[in-house]
Scaffold this active site. Structure first.
Site, short mmCIF file in Angstrom:
data_model
loop_
_atom_site.label_atom_id
_atom_site.label_comp_id
_atom_site.label_asym_id
_atom_site.label_seq_id
_atom_site.Cartn_x
_atom_site.Cartn_y
_atom_site.Cartn_z
N ARG A 65 4.79 4.79 19.75
CA ARG A 65 3.61 5.02 18.91
C ARG A 65 3.80 6.22 17.98
O ARG A 65 3.08 6.37 16.99
CB ARG A 65 2.36 5.19 19.79
CG ARG A 65 1.13 4.67 19.09
CD ARG A 65 -0.18 4.83 19.83
NE ARG A 65 -0.16 4.45 21.22
CZ ARG A 65 -0.21 5.34 22.23
NH1 ARG A 65 -0.26 6.63 21.97
NH2 ARG A 65 -0.21 4.93 23.47
N TYR A 119 -11.09 4.00 -6.25
CA TYR A 119 -10.76 2.66 -5.75
C TYR A 119 -11.96 2.13 -4.97
O TYR A 119 -12.55 2.85 -4.16
CB TYR A 119 -9.54 2.83 -4.84
CG TYR A 119 -8.97 1.59 -4.23
CD1 TYR A 119 -8.54 0.52 -5.01
CD2 TYR A 119 -8.81 1.51 -2.85
CE1 TYR A 119 -7.98 -0.59 -4.42
CE2 TYR A 119 -8.24 0.41 -2.25
CZ TYR A 119 -7.84 -0.65 -3.05
OH TYR A 119 -7.28 -1.74 -2.46
N ASP A 191 -5.99 10.20 -4.35
CA ASP A 191 -5.33 8.89 -4.25
C ASP A 191 -4.35 8.83 -5.41
O ASP A 191 -4.74 8.63 -6.56
CB ASP A 191 -6.37 7.78 -4.34
CG ASP A 191 -5.77 6.40 -4.15
OD1 ASP A 191 -4.57 6.23 -4.45
OD2 ASP A 191 -6.50 5.49 -3.72
N LYS A 216 2.24 -0.61 -3.13
CA LYS A 216 2.42 -0.77 -4.57
C LYS A 216 3.85 -0.39 -4.99
O LYS A 216 4.75 -1.16 -4.81
CB LYS A 216 1.36 0.05 -5.32
CG LYS A 216 -0.06 -0.15 -4.77
CD LYS A 216 -0.61 -1.55 -5.02
CE LYS A 216 -1.85 -1.89 -4.22
NZ LYS A 216 -2.98 -0.97 -4.32
C1 LIG Z 1 -4.17 -0.89 -3.59
C2 LIG Z 1 -4.75 0.47 -3.62
C3 LIG Z 1 -5.09 1.12 -2.43
C4 LIG Z 1 -5.05 0.45 -1.09
O1 LIG Z 1 -3.81 0.12 -0.68
P1 LIG Z 1 -3.53 -1.06 0.37
O2 LIG Z 1 -2.15 -0.77 0.76
O3 LIG Z 1 -3.73 -2.32 -0.39
O4 LIG Z 1 -4.51 -0.90 1.48
C5 LIG Z 1 -5.57 2.41 -2.51
N1 LIG Z 1 -5.73 3.02 -3.70
C6 LIG Z 1 -5.41 2.43 -4.86
C7 LIG Z 1 -5.60 3.19 -6.13
C8 LIG Z 1 -4.93 1.13 -4.86
O5 LIG Z 1 -4.67 0.53 -6.02
#
Ligand SMILES: *Cc1c(COP(=O)(O)O)cnc(C)c1O
Length: 404
Positions: A65, A119, A191, A216
């Protein structure tokens, strides 16, 4: 091992490849990549070793873990890329990184301030889970640092930043917002998925915690989901504990895929950014388009701040159609061959989706200076295809739309 003295392109090659993690059959550094170490149980020498325990830190075997060498290598690589970070915690998705970090920092009675261009799931976490726990939240105008400063009160503990904004691409004055937060003892979380630590050095610009959806740019191939939080001590320790309370783990297979994606992230971002910029210029010249929301485009909203603070961009941007007819927008998107219709971005393939953020925003018009909802938006995620082919595809889409 990653060396912060190297330029990012070099760091991406070296990152996470410590000899201890690339050893096979007792030969240190025998293979290029940290192998996929699949393991739940880690074995101890003897009962005395078991009784001694292990430090709760990456690099120390304890139990699956807490990860193993493959996950540690990825976390180490990401820490190396985030200037000023002491550590990185991995999460099973970007959203898990957002909720896990907020849960680590907030307790009932606290207030969260979040940028209005956040987001959408970030808003949902605030309005749903956090509010149920007695944590209040309010959004602030992303383009008004003075207004943000006025909103901070004794209960405000955390500010959630994002730049450029999801869907709307406003670039915020992050250094100003983060400095205001720090002055008031508010922890700033950003973010940083759009730019990644290659395009925006979040901690160096004053943020306390930098989050990324690794789904991403880092994954880069639309085949894995993961998230990360990078910060200095002791904040990263709080996030790590929270992740452990929640039993958050990522698989070594996914970590190896993410490491593989990381190696080419710089070249992919360079390519998708330059194609996106060409497309943004082209779109600006089209009659069908009333605004191009691409901060990398000189003259576009947010360009000046992007140019001042960022060292790179990516293939994600939006534009507004002059035609206010939703059916025409649907015809435009449905006609595209090379653009898939789907969420997420940062993969090698291009995507297009309709966006109407006016409905979920509390502040101001979109784009600035126009009435909310005056135009219909399209968000493009540019992949690695040839620019001319993409332009031809978009041209077909515009023809199908018809003029009004
Ligand atoms: C896609 C995205 C997320 C979330 O990511 P996941 O891996 O899909 O949970 C968070 N912030 C932004 C700006 C995003 O585009």
């Amino acid at each position: 091992m990653s060396d912060k003295a190297h330029k990012p392109a070099t760091q991406l090659v070296e990152a996470g490849r410590r000899k201890a993690w690339t050893s096979v059959a007792g030969q240190p550094g025998a293979v290029v990549n940290p192998p996929v170490w699949r393991s739940s149980t880690h074995l101890y020498e003897d009962t005395a070793d078991l009784a001694r325990g292990r430090p709760n830190a990456d690099g120390h075997f304890y139990y699956g873990r807490r990860g193993g060498p493959t996950q540690w290598a990825l976390a180490d690589a990401l820490t190396g890329l985030e200037e000023g970070a002491d550590g990185t915690e991995l999460f099973p998705s970007g959203v898990a990184a957002i909720s896990g970090t907020l849960l680590a920092l907030l307790t009932p009675g606290d207030e969260l301030l979040f940028t209005d261009n956040a987001y959408e799931p970030t808003r949902a976490i605030a309005a749903g889970m956090l509010s149920r726990m007695g944590i209040t939240s309010r959004s602030f105008d992303p383009l008004d640092p003075a207004g943000f400063a006025k909103m901070i009160g004794p209960k405000t503990k955390v500010v959630m930043l994002e730049s450029p904004g999801s869907l709307t691409m406003e670039v915020c004055d992050i250094p100003a917002l983060a400095a205001i937060a720090r002055e008031q003892g508010v922890i700033s979380v950003i973010d940083n998925t759009w730019a990644s630590s290659l395009g925006f050095a979040a901690l160096a610009h004053g943020c306390d915690i930098s989050l990324m959806s690794l789904t991403k740019h880092v994954g880069g191939h639309s085949d894995l989901m993961m998230g990360s939080a990078s910060a200095k001590d002791p904040l990263i320790g709080r996030i790590r504990l929270q992740a452990q309370y929640m039993g958050q783990v990522v698989s070594p297979d996914d970590a190896a895929l993410a490491l593989r994606g990381l190696r080419t992230m710089d070249v992919r971002l360079e390519r998708t950014s330059s194609t996106a910029l060409e497309l943004a210029k082209w779109l600006k010249s089209r009659d069908e388009v009333s605004a191009v929301l691409c901060p990398m485009l000189p003259g576009a909203p947010g360009y000046q701040l992007w140019d001042r603070d960022f060292t790179g961009g990516c293939g994600l941007f939006s534009f507004i159609l002059r035609n206010g007819d939703k059916a025409a927008r649907a015809r435009f998107i449905d006609t595209l061959d090379l653009f898939g219709i789907g969420f997420s971005w940062g993969g090698f393939e291009s995507l297009a989706i309709p966006v109407d953020p006016g409905k979920i925003r509390d502040f101001h018009e979109w784009p600035r200076g126009q009435d909310r909802g005056c135009g219909l938006g399209v968000r493009l995620a540019i992949g690695l295809e040839d620019t001319d082919d993409l332009i031809r595809d978009l041209t077909r889409g515009f023809s199908a739309m018809g003029h009004t």
